[in-house]
Design an enzyme around this catalytic site. Sequence first.
Site, PDB file in Angstrom:
ATOM      1  N   LYS A  13     -17.810  68.943  21.535  1.00 50.11           N
ATOM      2  CA  LYS A  13     -16.655  68.610  20.705  1.00 50.11           C
ATOM      3  C   LYS A  13     -16.915  69.002  19.246  1.00 50.11           C
ATOM      4  CE  LYS A  13     -15.241  64.795  23.755  1.00 50.11           C
ATOM      5  NZ  LYS A  13     -14.941  63.334  23.839  1.00 50.11           N
ATOM      6  N   TYR A  53      -6.034  66.381  27.924  1.00 49.32           N
ATOM      7  CA  TYR A  53      -6.177  64.918  28.005  1.00 49.32           C
ATOM      8  C   TYR A  53      -4.888  64.256  28.516  1.00 49.32           C
ATOM      9  CZ  TYR A  53     -10.758  64.770  25.661  1.00 49.32           C
ATOM     10  OH  TYR A  53     -12.093  64.895  25.345  1.00 49.32           O
ATOM     11  N   ASN A 116     -17.979  61.100  20.169  1.00 52.91           N
ATOM     12  CA  ASN A 116     -19.026  61.094  21.208  1.00 52.91           C
ATOM     13  C   ASN A 116     -19.476  62.493  21.657  1.00 52.91           C
ATOM     14  OD1 ASN A 116     -16.802  61.693  22.724  1.00 52.91           O
ATOM     15  ND2 ASN A 116     -16.996  59.984  24.160  1.00 52.91           N
ATOM     16  N   HIS A 119     -17.697  66.577  26.066  1.00 49.94           N
ATOM     17  CA  HIS A 119     -16.809  66.297  27.197  1.00 49.94           C
ATOM     18  C   HIS A 119     -17.438  66.827  28.479  1.00 49.94           C
ATOM     19  CE1 HIS A 119     -13.261  66.166  29.767  1.00 49.94           C
ATOM     20  NE2 HIS A 119     -13.636  67.357  30.182  1.00 49.94           N
ATOM     21  N   GLU A 130      -9.518  71.711  34.692  1.00 48.45           N
ATOM     22  CA  GLU A 130      -9.965  71.960  33.316  1.00 48.45           C
ATOM     23  C   GLU A 130     -10.488  73.393  33.160  1.00 48.45           C
ATOM     24  OE1 GLU A 130     -11.062  67.267  32.537  1.00 48.45           O
ATOM     25  OE2 GLU A 130     -12.705  68.711  32.621  1.00 48.45           O
TER      26      GLU A 130
HETATM   27  P1  IDP Z   1     -14.931  60.533  29.009  1.00 53.52           P
HETATM   28  O1  IDP Z   1     -14.926  61.545  27.878  1.00 53.52           O
HETATM   29  O2  IDP Z   1     -16.262  59.849  29.118  1.00 53.52           O
HETATM   30  O3  IDP Z   1     -14.459  61.113  30.313  1.00 53.52           O
HETATM   31  P2  IDP Z   1     -12.321  59.245  28.794  1.00 53.52           P
HETATM   32  O4  IDP Z   1     -12.015  57.835  29.162  1.00 53.52           O
HETATM   33  O5  IDP Z   1     -11.797  60.341  29.669  1.00 53.52           O
HETATM   34  O6  IDP Z   1     -13.907  59.367  28.604  1.00 53.52           O
HETATM   35  O7  IDP Z   1     -11.793  59.457  27.317  1.00 53.52           O
HETATM   36  C1  IDP Z   1     -11.733  60.743  26.760  1.00 53.52           C
HETATM   37  C2  IDP Z   1     -12.222  60.701  25.330  1.00 53.52           C
HETATM   38  O8  IDP Z   1     -11.350  59.869  24.575  1.00 53.52           O
HETATM   39  C3  IDP Z   1     -13.594  60.055  25.121  1.00 53.52           C
HETATM   40  O9  IDP Z   1     -14.672  60.940  25.385  1.00 53.52           O
HETATM   41  C4  IDP Z   1     -13.520  59.678  23.668  1.00 53.52           C
HETATM   42  O10 IDP Z   1     -13.702  60.837  22.831  1.00 53.52           O
HETATM   43  C5  IDP Z   1     -12.069  59.236  23.549  1.00 53.52           C
HETATM   44  N1  IDP Z   1     -11.929  57.792  23.695  1.00 53.52           N
HETATM   45  C6  IDP Z   1     -11.997  57.059  24.836  1.00 53.52           C
HETATM   46  N2  IDP Z   1     -11.830  55.747  24.603  1.00 53.52           N
HETATM   47  C7  IDP Z   1     -11.650  55.650  23.255  1.00 53.52           C
HETATM   48  C8  IDP Z   1     -11.439  54.542  22.387  1.00 53.52           C
HETATM   49  O11 IDP Z   1     -11.364  53.385  22.789  1.00 53.52           O
HETATM   50  N3  IDP Z   1     -11.306  54.830  21.063  1.00 53.52           N
HETATM   51  C9  IDP Z   1     -11.374  56.096  20.571  1.00 53.52           C
HETATM   52  N4  IDP Z   1     -11.580  57.163  21.358  1.00 53.52           N
HETATM   53  C10 IDP Z   1     -11.722  56.946  22.685  1.00 53.52           C
HETATM   54 MG    MG Z   2     -12.594  61.814  30.894  1.00 56.60          MG
END
Ligand code: IDP
Ligand code: MG
Length: 154
Positions: A13, A53, A116, A119, A130
Site C-alpha cells: 500500500k 474494496y 497497515n 493487502h 483481484e
Molecule cells: P484485510 O486487508 O486484512 O483483508 P479487510 O477487512 O478486508 O482487511 O479491510 C480492508 C482494509 O481496510 C484493511 O487492510 C485496512 O487498511 C482497512 N480497514 C479495515 N478496518 C478498518 C478500520 O476499522 N479502520 C480503518 N481502516 C480499516
Molecule cells: Mg480483505
Amino acid sequence: MSCNQEQTFIAVKPDGVQRGLVGDIIKRFEQKGFRLVAMKMQQASKEHLEKHYEDLKGRPFFNGLVEYMHSGPVVAMVWEGLNVVKTGRVMLGETNPADSKPGTIRGDFCIQVGRNIIHGSDSVESAKKEIALWFKPEELTNYKSCARAWVYED
Ligand code: IDP
Ligand code: MG
C-alpha cells in the site's frame, strides 16, 4: 492446473511504498519459495479502488480507505505457489497490526489498522477477481522457476 499454481494478489500500500518497505516485503515472499508472476507500480484511481474494496462499501472507514489507497503509488503483485492465498494471509498477519504477531509483516512493520502497509487476497475466489482487476492476462508471466524442484517434492 497443479495445486502449486494457486495465485494470490498482494499489494504494498502507499504507506509501505513511502516507508521503503517494498524490498522487505518482496524478500519475504521470495524467501518462502513463492514464485513472482507479475508486478507493477501504479497510483490507482478512486474508481478502481472502490471496485477493489467493493465488499466494504458502506463501512464507516470506506471513504478514508479509498483516500489512503489513492494517496500514492502501490506495488501490485501476483505470487504463486502451494496454498499461497492462505499462507500469504498468515505472512501478512491480522488486519489490525495490534493483533498481529511479531514475525508477520503487519506485526513487524506497522501499528494502526488504517496504515497497515499491505493487502493480500482472502480467498482463492477473491484472488481471481483481484488479479483480473489489476492485471491484463498478458501481464502474467509464465516462466519455470529453476528453484521449483528444490521447493517442492514432486
Ligand atoms: P484485510 O486487508 O486484512 O483483508 P479487510 O477487512 O478486508 O482487511 O479491510 C480492508 C482494509 O481496510 C484493511 O487492510 C485496512 O487498511 C482497512 N480497514 C479495515 N478496518 C478498518 C478500520 O476499522 N479502520 C480503518 N481502516 C480499516
Ligand atoms: Mg480483505
